[in-house]
Design a protein around this motif. Structure first.
Motif, PDB file in Angstrom:
ATOM      1  N   MET A   1      -2.212  -9.294  -6.948  1.00 38.50           N
ATOM      2  CA  MET A   1      -3.109  -8.274  -6.529  1.00 38.50           C
ATOM      3  C   MET A   1      -2.522  -7.229  -5.794  1.00 38.50           C
ATOM      4  N   TYR A   2      -1.858  -7.532  -4.801  1.00 39.07           N
ATOM      5  CA  TYR A   2      -1.189  -6.783  -4.120  1.00 39.07           C
ATOM      6  C   TYR A   2      -0.305  -5.634  -4.699  1.00 39.07           C
ATOM      7  N   SER A   3       0.544  -5.855  -5.820  1.00 36.68           N
ATOM      8  CA  SER A   3       1.135  -5.160  -6.589  1.00 36.68           C
ATOM      9  C   SER A   3       0.018  -4.050  -7.280  1.00 36.68           C
ATOM     10  N   THR A   4      -1.070  -4.339  -7.805  1.00 34.26           N
ATOM     11  CA  THR A   4      -2.195  -3.536  -8.246  1.00 34.26           C
ATOM     12  C   THR A   4      -2.734  -2.577  -7.133  1.00 34.26           C
ATOM     13  N   ILE A   5      -2.664  -3.192  -6.193  1.00 31.55           N
ATOM     14  CA  ILE A   5      -3.143  -2.146  -5.046  1.00 31.55           C
ATOM     15  C   ILE A   5      -2.097  -1.031  -4.907  1.00 31.55           C
ATOM     16  N   LEU A   6      -0.883  -1.421  -4.785  1.00 34.67           N
ATOM     17  CA  LEU A   6       0.056  -0.600  -4.657  1.00 34.67           C
ATOM     18  C   LEU A   6       0.458   0.623  -5.840  1.00 34.67           C
ATOM     19  N   CYS A   7       0.099  -0.078  -6.864  1.00 34.32           N
ATOM     20  CA  CYS A   7       0.423   0.914  -8.227  1.00 34.32           C
ATOM     21  C   CYS A   7      -0.879   1.819  -8.232  1.00 34.32           C
ATOM     22  N   ASN A   8      -1.900   1.525  -7.793  1.00 36.32           N
ATOM     23  CA  ASN A   8      -3.076   2.337  -7.817  1.00 36.32           C
ATOM     24  C   ASN A   8      -3.154   3.220  -6.638  1.00 36.32           C
ATOM     25  N   ASN A   9      -2.281   3.286  -5.627  1.00 38.84           N
ATOM     26  CA  ASN A   9      -2.210   3.972  -4.456  1.00 38.84           C
ATOM     27  C   ASN A   9      -3.592   3.923  -3.676  1.00 38.84           C
ATOM     28  N   VAL A  10      -4.107   2.560  -3.326  1.00 35.86           N
ATOM     29  CA  VAL A  10      -5.370   2.182  -2.861  1.00 35.86           C
ATOM     30  C   VAL A  10      -5.117   2.673  -1.279  1.00 35.86           C
ATOM     31  N   LYS A  11      -5.830   3.113  -0.459  1.00 34.67           N
ATOM     32  CA  LYS A  11      -5.688   3.327   0.948  1.00 34.67           C
ATOM     33  C   LYS A  11      -7.035   2.495   1.766  1.00 34.67           C
ATOM     34  N   PHE A  12      -6.390   2.008   2.729  1.00 39.48           N
ATOM     35  CA  PHE A  12      -7.336   1.097   3.660  1.00 39.48           C
ATOM     36  C   PHE A  12      -7.676   1.840   4.812  1.00 39.48           C
ATOM     37  N   PHE A  13      -8.679   1.774   5.226  1.00 40.20           N
ATOM     38  CA  PHE A  13      -9.299   2.161   6.463  1.00 40.20           C
ATOM     39  C   PHE A  13      -9.602   1.373   7.356  1.00 40.20           C
ATOM     40  N   SER A  14      -9.091   1.206   8.699  1.00 38.29           N
ATOM     41  CA  SER A  14      -9.322  -0.099   9.515  1.00 38.29           C
ATOM     42  C   SER A  14      -9.264   0.581  11.012  1.00 38.29           C
ATOM     43  N   GLU A  15      -9.683  -0.197  11.939  1.00 41.55           N
ATOM     44  CA  GLU A  15      -9.217   0.324  13.339  1.00 41.55           C
ATOM     45  C   GLU A  15      -7.751  -0.255  13.521  1.00 41.55           C
ATOM     46  N   LYS A  16      -7.305  -1.219  12.991  1.00 47.51           N
ATOM     47  CA  LYS A  16      -5.975  -1.543  13.159  1.00 47.51           C
ATOM     48  C   LYS A  16      -5.186  -0.960  12.041  1.00 47.51           C
ATOM     49  N   ASP A  17      -4.149  -0.152  12.151  1.00 48.76           N
ATOM     50  CA  ASP A  17      -3.159   0.145  11.174  1.00 48.76           C
ATOM     51  C   ASP A  17      -2.525  -0.989  10.282  1.00 48.76           C
ATOM     52  N   PHE A  18      -2.459  -0.649   9.105  1.00 45.55           N
ATOM     53  CA  PHE A  18      -1.741  -1.747   8.300  1.00 45.55           C
ATOM     54  C   PHE A  18      -0.433  -1.262   7.558  1.00 45.55           C
ATOM     55  N   ASP A  19       0.578  -1.295   8.177  1.00 50.74           N
ATOM     56  CA  ASP A  19       1.822  -0.616   7.440  1.00 50.74           C
ATOM     57  C   ASP A  19       2.144  -1.500   6.599  1.00 50.74           C
ATOM     58  N   THR A  20       1.886  -1.393   5.406  1.00 49.79           N
ATOM     59  CA  THR A  20       2.206  -2.379   3.975  1.00 49.79           C
ATOM     60  C   THR A  20       3.772  -2.250   3.679  1.00 49.79           C
ATOM     61  N   GLU A  21       4.460  -1.434   4.260  1.00 47.89           N
ATOM     62  CA  GLU A  21       6.094  -1.117   4.024  1.00 47.89           C
ATOM     63  C   GLU A  21       6.629  -2.390   4.723  1.00 47.89           C
ATOM     64  N   LEU A  22       5.948  -2.915   5.814  1.00 55.34           N
ATOM     65  CA  LEU A  22       6.585  -3.878   6.870  1.00 55.34           C
ATOM     66  C   LEU A  22       5.971  -5.300   6.170  1.00 55.34           C
ATOM     67  N   THR A  23       6.770  -6.316   6.263  1.00 56.03           N
ATOM     68  CA  THR A  23       6.558  -7.720   6.171  1.00 56.03           C
ATOM     69  C   THR A  23       5.218  -8.325   6.835  1.00 56.03           C
ATOM     70  N   SER A  24       4.873  -7.837   7.980  1.00 52.89           N
ATOM     71  CA  SER A  24       3.531  -8.089   8.688  1.00 52.89           C
ATOM     72  C   SER A  24       2.540  -7.402   7.990  1.00 52.89           C
TER      73      SER A  24
END
Length: 70
Positions: A1-24
């Motif tokens: 599922m994560y790869s699908t999200i990346l392939c489709n350039n899905v953006k998340f909006f949250s109070e906390k930033d998720f840097d999906t380039e980092l392992t965390s």
């Protein structure tokens, strides 16, 4: 599922930033995926249980509710 999200350039909006380039950030997204899947499966189970209970009581699934409205 994560790869699908990346392939489709899905953006998340949250109070906390998720840097999906980092392992965390990847971990946070994967945890959200697992929780979402659990909630979906729980809802499916609950619908099946409710349907079976209505069938045992002789209440079929109809388009109209038997509840009265005001």
């Amino acid at each position: 599922m994560y790869s699908t999200i990346l392939c489709n350039n899905v953006k998340f909006f949250s109070e906390k930033d998720f840097d999906t380039e980092l392992t965390s950030g990847k971990l946070n997204i994967q945890i959200l995926e697992v929780i979402t899947e659990f909630q979906r499966n729980t809802n499916v189970e609950n619908v099946k249980i409710g349907t079976n209970q209505r069938a045992r009581k002789g209440n079929g699934m109809t388009a109209r509710s038997s509840a009265t409205t005001c």
